[in-house]
Design a protein around this motif. Structure first.
Motif, PDB file in Angstrom:
ATOM      1  N   HIS A   1       0.893  -1.116  -0.037  1.00 22.28           N
ATOM      2  CA  HIS A   1      -0.136   0.019  -0.015  1.00 22.28           C
ATOM      3  C   HIS A   1       0.909   1.201  -0.034  1.00 22.28           C
ATOM      4  O   HIS A   1       0.418   2.310   0.423  1.00 22.28           O
TER       5      HIS A   1
ATOM      6  N   LYS B   1      -6.001  -2.511   7.772  1.00 23.19           N
ATOM      7  CA  LYS B   1      -4.551  -2.773   7.981  1.00 23.19           C
ATOM      8  C   LYS B   1      -3.705  -1.764   8.484  1.00 23.19           C
ATOM      9  O   LYS B   1      -2.657  -2.001   9.335  1.00 23.19           O
TER      10      LYS B   1
ATOM     11  N   SER C   1     -13.021  -2.363  -1.297  1.00 24.44           N
ATOM     12  CA  SER C   1     -12.057  -3.462  -0.997  1.00 24.44           C
ATOM     13  C   SER C   1     -12.551  -4.839  -1.370  1.00 24.44           C
ATOM     14  O   SER C   1     -13.748  -5.153  -1.299  1.00 24.44           O
TER      15      SER C   1
ATOM     16  N   HIS D   1      -2.464 -17.031  -3.650  1.00 27.26           N
ATOM     17  CA  HIS D   1      -3.143 -15.828  -3.713  1.00 27.26           C
ATOM     18  C   HIS D   1      -3.668 -15.652  -5.212  1.00 27.26           C
ATOM     19  O   HIS D   1      -4.728 -14.882  -5.398  1.00 27.26           O
TER      20      HIS D   1
ATOM     21  N   LYS E   1      -7.529 -14.676  -5.298  1.00 33.96           N
ATOM     22  CA  LYS E   1      -8.004 -13.697  -5.897  1.00 33.96           C
ATOM     23  C   LYS E   1      -7.834 -13.106  -7.320  1.00 33.96           C
ATOM     24  O   LYS E   1      -8.588 -12.863  -7.940  1.00 33.96           O
TER      25      LYS E   1
HETATM   26  P1  ADP Z   1      -7.683  -6.089  -0.766  1.00 34.58           P
HETATM   27  O1  ADP Z   1      -8.011  -4.767   0.386  1.00 34.58           O
HETATM   28  O2  ADP Z   1      -8.172  -5.816  -2.129  1.00 34.58           O
HETATM   29  O3  ADP Z   1      -8.290  -7.295   0.009  1.00 34.58           O
HETATM   30  P2  ADP Z   1      -5.149  -5.868   0.100  1.00 34.58           P
HETATM   31  O4  ADP Z   1      -5.133  -4.276   0.178  1.00 34.58           O
HETATM   32  O5  ADP Z   1      -4.772  -6.674   1.135  1.00 34.58           O
HETATM   33  O6  ADP Z   1      -6.213  -6.391  -0.943  1.00 34.58           O
HETATM   34  O7  ADP Z   1      -3.720  -6.044  -0.924  1.00 34.58           O
HETATM   35  C1  ADP Z   1      -2.676  -5.573  -1.231  1.00 34.58           C
HETATM   36  C2  ADP Z   1      -1.929  -6.276  -2.279  1.00 34.58           C
HETATM   37  O8  ADP Z   1      -1.490  -7.531  -1.888  1.00 34.58           O
HETATM   38  C3  ADP Z   1      -2.592  -6.648  -3.455  1.00 34.58           C
HETATM   39  O9  ADP Z   1      -1.667  -6.639  -4.560  1.00 34.58           O
HETATM   40  C4  ADP Z   1      -3.058  -7.943  -3.039  1.00 34.58           C
HETATM   41  O10 ADP Z   1      -3.236  -9.008  -4.145  1.00 34.58           O
HETATM   42  C5  ADP Z   1      -1.941  -8.613  -2.175  1.00 34.58           C
HETATM   43  N1  ADP Z   1      -2.391  -9.437  -1.170  1.00 34.58           N
HETATM   44  C6  ADP Z   1      -3.231  -9.545  -0.446  1.00 34.58           C
HETATM   45  N2  ADP Z   1      -3.379 -10.336   0.273  1.00 34.58           N
HETATM   46  C7  ADP Z   1      -2.420 -11.170  -0.149  1.00 34.58           C
HETATM   47  C8  ADP Z   1      -1.924 -12.577   0.330  1.00 34.58           C
HETATM   48  N3  ADP Z   1      -2.569 -13.352   1.217  1.00 34.58           N
HETATM   49  N4  ADP Z   1      -0.973 -13.035  -0.306  1.00 34.58           N
HETATM   50  C9  ADP Z   1      -0.156 -12.376  -1.263  1.00 34.58           C
HETATM   51  N5  ADP Z   1      -0.641 -11.162  -1.804  1.00 34.58           N
HETATM   52  C10 ADP Z   1      -1.685 -10.595  -0.941  1.00 34.58           C
END
Ligand code: ADP
Ligand code: NI
Length: 216
Positions: free
Chosen positions: A25, A64, A102, A173, A177
Motif C-alpha cells: 500500500h 490494516k 475493497s 493468492h 483472488k
Molecule cells: P484487498 O484490500 O483488495 O483485499 P489488499 O489491500 O490486502 O487487498 O492487498 C494489497 C496487495 O497485496 C494486493 O496486490 C494484493 O493482491 C496482495 N495481497 C493481499 N493478500 C495477499 C496474500 N494473502 N498473499 C499475497 N498477496 C496478497
C-alpha cells in the motif's frame, strides 16, 4: 473550494502517510491507481475529480493501517475532507466509494456509482499483471508467507475473517483472488486492459510450475 488545490493537498497528505509502507500500500500504488482511475474515468465519462480524490484517499482508511480498524480510518478521511472544506455531497460520495471497494475475500456487494466502479477497477488492475505479481510476493514476504507450498491448497470460499487470518502462500493468492479479478471488472475499459495482464499471470504460473519441477 478549489478542486486543483484539494487534489494537491490530498496528494501531499497521502504521500506523507504512505511513503514508508512496504506491504503493498505504498505511495506508488496510490500514484498508479490515481493515474489509472483518471484514464478510465475519461474513457467512461465519469466525474474525473471524484475518481481522482477517491483513488488518492482509498487506502488511508485500510483496516490494516489503522489501529481503530476501518471505522476509525474512514473517520480520519472524513475529518480530513471537512477540514479542507470539501462540500458534504462530495464527502459522502468519496466515503461511500472507499468504504465499499475493497476485495476482502470477494464478499462485497457491487459498487453503486460509476465513479466507484472506476476506482475499484483501477485498484484491481494494480493487483494483476506484472505489478500485481510483484506486489503479491512483496506482501507474502512482509507477512512471513512462503512463495509456494504444494501441501497448502488454495481456499475455494472464505469469509472476510478467513481471507485475512488463515495462512496461505503467494502462489495460492493467485487462485484465491488475482485470477478472479478479470471477470469482476466493472467497466469495458478495465475489462479490455485486464485481458493482457491476466494472460501474463497465467503464463507466469505455467513457467513457475515448470521450473518448480526442475525442468530445464
Ligand atoms: P484487498 O484490500 O483488495 O483485499 P489488499 O489491500 O490486502 O487487498 O492487498 C494489497 C496487495 O497485496 C494486493 O496486490 C494484493 O493482491 C496482495 N495481497 C493481499 N493478500 C495477499 C496474500 N494473502 N498473499 C499475497 N498477496 C496478497
Ligand atoms: Ni489499493
Amino acid at each position: 473550494m478549489d478542486k486543483n488545490r484539494l487534489i494537491e493537498e490530498a496528494t501531499a497528505f497521502v504521500r506523507s502517510e504512505l511513503e514508508n509502507e512496504a506491504s503493498g500500500h505504498d505511495w506508488w500504488h496510490i500514484a498508479r491507481v490515481t493515474k489509472m482511475a483518471k484514464h478510465i474515468a475519461e474513457q467512461e465519462g465519469a466525474d474525473v475529480f471524484i475518481c481522482e480524490m477517491a483513488a488518492l484517499l482509498h487506502d488511508i482508511a485500510d483496516e490494516k493501517l489503522n489501529e481503530g480498524g476501518e471505522e476509525a480510518g474512514l473517520k480520519r478521511v472524513k475529518d480530513w475532507l471537512e477540514v479542507h472544506q470539501a462540500d458534504n455531497e462530495m464527502i459522502n460520495t468519496i466515503i461511500e466509494i472507499i468504504s465499499t471497494m475493497s476485495f476482502k475475500g470477494g464478499n462485497h456487494p457491487p459498487m453503486t456509482t460509476l465513479e466507484g466502479k472506476v476506482v475499484q477497477d483501477a485498484d484491481r488492475l494494480d493487483a494483476i499483471g506484472a505489478i500485481g505479481i510483484a506486489r503479491t510476493f512483496a506482501y507474502a514476504g512482509a507477512h512471513g508467507d512462503l512463495i509456494y507450498d504444494p501441501a497448502i491448497h488454495p481456499r475455494e470460499k472464505m469469509t472476510k475473517e478467513e481471507y485475512r487470518a488463515v495462512k496461505t502462500t503467494a502462489v495460492n493468492h493467485f487462485y484465491e483472488k488475482l485470477l478472479k479479478l478479470k471477470n469482476l471488472m466493472n467497466t469495458d475499459t478495465a475489462k479490455e486492459m485486464a485481458e493482457a495482464r491476466h494472460q501474463l499471470m497465467e503464463d507466469f504460473l505455467q513457467k513457475f510450475y515448470h521450473e518448480w519441477e526442475g525442468n530445464l
